[in-house]
Design a protein around this motif. Structure first.
Motif, short mmCIF file in Angstrom:
data_model
loop_
_atom_site.label_atom_id
_atom_site.label_comp_id
_atom_site.label_asym_id
_atom_site.label_seq_id
_atom_site.Cartn_x
_atom_site.Cartn_y
_atom_site.Cartn_z
N VAL A 283 0.82 -1.21 0.00
CA VAL A 283 0.00 0.00 0.00
C VAL A 283 0.86 1.26 0.00
N CYS A 284 1.98 1.23 0.68
CA CYS A 284 2.80 2.42 0.87
C CYS A 284 4.04 2.47 -0.03
N GLY A 285 4.46 1.32 -0.55
CA GLY A 285 5.70 1.29 -1.32
C GLY A 285 5.71 2.21 -2.53
N HIS A 286 4.56 2.34 -3.20
CA HIS A 286 4.49 3.18 -4.40
C HIS A 286 4.12 4.62 -4.08
N ARG A 287 4.02 4.96 -2.80
CA ARG A 287 3.61 6.31 -2.40
C ARG A 287 4.77 7.15 -1.88
N VAL A 288 5.98 6.65 -1.97
CA VAL A 288 7.13 7.39 -1.47
C VAL A 288 8.05 7.74 -2.63
N THR A 289 8.80 8.83 -2.44
CA THR A 289 9.87 9.21 -3.36
C THR A 289 11.19 8.89 -2.70
N LEU A 290 12.00 8.08 -3.37
CA LEU A 290 13.24 7.61 -2.76
C LEU A 290 14.37 8.61 -2.91
N ASN A 291 15.25 8.61 -1.94
CA ASN A 291 16.51 9.34 -2.01
C ASN A 291 17.51 8.39 -2.67
N HIS A 292 17.75 8.58 -3.94
CA HIS A 292 18.51 7.58 -4.70
C HIS A 292 19.97 7.49 -4.27
N ALA A 293 20.45 8.46 -3.52
CA ALA A 293 21.82 8.36 -3.00
C ALA A 293 21.90 7.35 -1.86
N GLN A 294 20.73 6.94 -1.31
CA GLN A 294 20.70 6.06 -0.15
C GLN A 294 20.18 4.66 -0.46
N VAL A 295 19.88 4.38 -1.73
CA VAL A 295 19.31 3.08 -2.05
C VAL A 295 20.23 2.33 -2.99
N LEU A 296 19.97 1.04 -3.14
CA LEU A 296 20.78 0.20 -4.01
C LEU A 296 20.45 0.50 -5.46
N THR A 297 21.47 0.87 -6.23
CA THR A 297 21.22 1.26 -7.62
C THR A 297 20.99 0.07 -8.52
N ASN A 298 21.41 -1.12 -8.11
CA ASN A 298 21.23 -2.30 -8.95
C ASN A 298 19.96 -3.08 -8.62
N VAL A 299 19.08 -2.47 -7.83
CA VAL A 299 17.83 -3.11 -7.44
C VAL A 299 16.68 -2.28 -7.98
N ASP A 300 15.62 -2.96 -8.42
CA ASP A 300 14.44 -2.27 -8.93
C ASP A 300 13.92 -1.29 -7.88
N PRO A 301 13.57 -0.04 -8.29
CA PRO A 301 13.10 0.96 -7.32
C PRO A 301 11.90 0.49 -6.50
N ASP A 302 10.99 -0.24 -7.12
CA ASP A 302 9.82 -0.72 -6.38
C ASP A 302 10.24 -1.70 -5.28
N GLU A 303 11.19 -2.56 -5.60
CA GLU A 303 11.66 -3.50 -4.58
C GLU A 303 12.41 -2.76 -3.48
#
Length: 320
Positions: A283-303
């Motif tokens: 329910v919430c995963g698609h409602r946030v904007t990610l800080n791409h400097a803090q997430v894994l770049t080789n993983v799908d954004p939704d995951e």
């Protein structure tokens, strides 16, 4: 004198019969079907995202036919126009009047197939319909049939010829799910065609029964402890270092409603913390904007987003 009249089915029995019937068309996906039915019962719209060919359209069609509602399918393409959805006003030469010809959006269940292949202008034509159950055309507001649900399928973002859905459009979907590949045994059954086509399924619910069950869902009890858990998850998303923009109050409301829907699917008249744990990523995963400097770049954004909410669930103090 014995009363031989049949005992009316309970809301729980209706829902279980519906899910069992849907499972005959989508093999081995009962848990995903439970999520989809919970979304409908909570009066939300459903977005199904995955690679092509894993049953997204089959799931959408199965839900539509299983609910016995008026159903229309629109194949979204890059040249689809808003008028192709809403309709157009045409001049009737015989009467000299202008007449509005309604588009496919005037239905109970709209299958928006491959919604992310349409351009942003056409995608935005759904915003008012999904939020308010109405459309605006030529200065007039026209109500849509009730109930009105959008079941949308979406290919992965890296597929050729797709347009990312904007945040405002994503926020209209109560839940976003994916299907994944079937097990080896079930995939062999699919290869042989050993399943029932959605079109030949008998409708399990009428619109009046669906409306009655939705009213039942709105009265599902959500204890204060569960409400606090929902709020804490939503609030934690706004402070997470990997999240640039967290879940809004409307997103928290969506999680609340989804928990009520899943409770009925699980044959309860009350929501539990486990409902929150299970649904928060969907329910919430698609409602946030990610800080791409803090997430894994080789993983799908939704995951990435779903994993963030799994981590939040682990960190938030949940009731027993």
């Amino acid at each position: 004198m014995n009363d031989s009249r049949p005992v009316p089915a309970t809301p729980y029995q209706h829902v279980q019969h519906l899910i069992s019937r849907l499972e005959q068309s989508l093999l081995g996906k009962r848990r995903k079907l439970e999520f989809a039915v919970a979304c409908i019962l909570a009066q939300g719209h459903l977005l199904i995202e995955d690679v092509p060919g894993v049953g997204k359209t089959t799931l959408a069609k199965s839900l539509a036919y299983g609910l016995g509602a008026e159903f229309k399918r629109v194949q979204f393409t890059s040249d689809l126009l808003p008028s192709d959805l809403i309709g157009v006003t045409v001049f009737q030469q015989g009467s000299g009047d202008f007449e509005f010809k309604r588009g496919p959006i005037f239905t109970h269940i709209l299958l928006a197939d491959e919604i992310n292949r349409a351009n942003p202008k056409t995608q935005s034509a759904l915003l008012e319909a999904m939020h308010d159950g109405q459309v605006s055309h030529d200065g007039q507001t026209i109500l849509l049939p009730q109930p009105f649900f959008v079941l949308a399928t979406q290919n992965s973002k890296d597929n050729y010829g797709t347009f990312p859905l904007p945040e405002s459009q994503l926020d209209r979907f109560l839940m976003k799910i994916s299907l994944g590949y079937p097990t080896a045994a079930l995939e062999k059954r699919v290869l042989k065609g050993d399943y029932i086509q959605p079109e030949v399924q008998k409708a399990e619910l009428s619109l009046s029964e669906l409306s009655r069950i939705q009213g039942f869902v709105r009265n599902v009890h959500v204890a204060d402890e569960v409400m606090d858990f929902i709020y804490n998850v939503v609030a934690a998303s706004r402070e997470h270092p990997a999240v640039q923009v967290g879940v809004s109050p409307r997103g928290g409301q969506a999680l609340y409603r989804a928990c009520q829907g899943l409770a009925v699917v699980r044959q309860r008249d009350y929501a539990t913390p486990d409902d929150v744990r299970e649904l928060a990523p969907l329910v919430c995963g698609h409602r946030v904007t990610l800080n791409h400097a803090q997430v894994l770049t080789n993983v799908d954004p939704d995951e990435n987003a779903r994993q963030i909410f799994r981590d939040i669930i682990m960190e938030v103090d949940a009731p027993l």
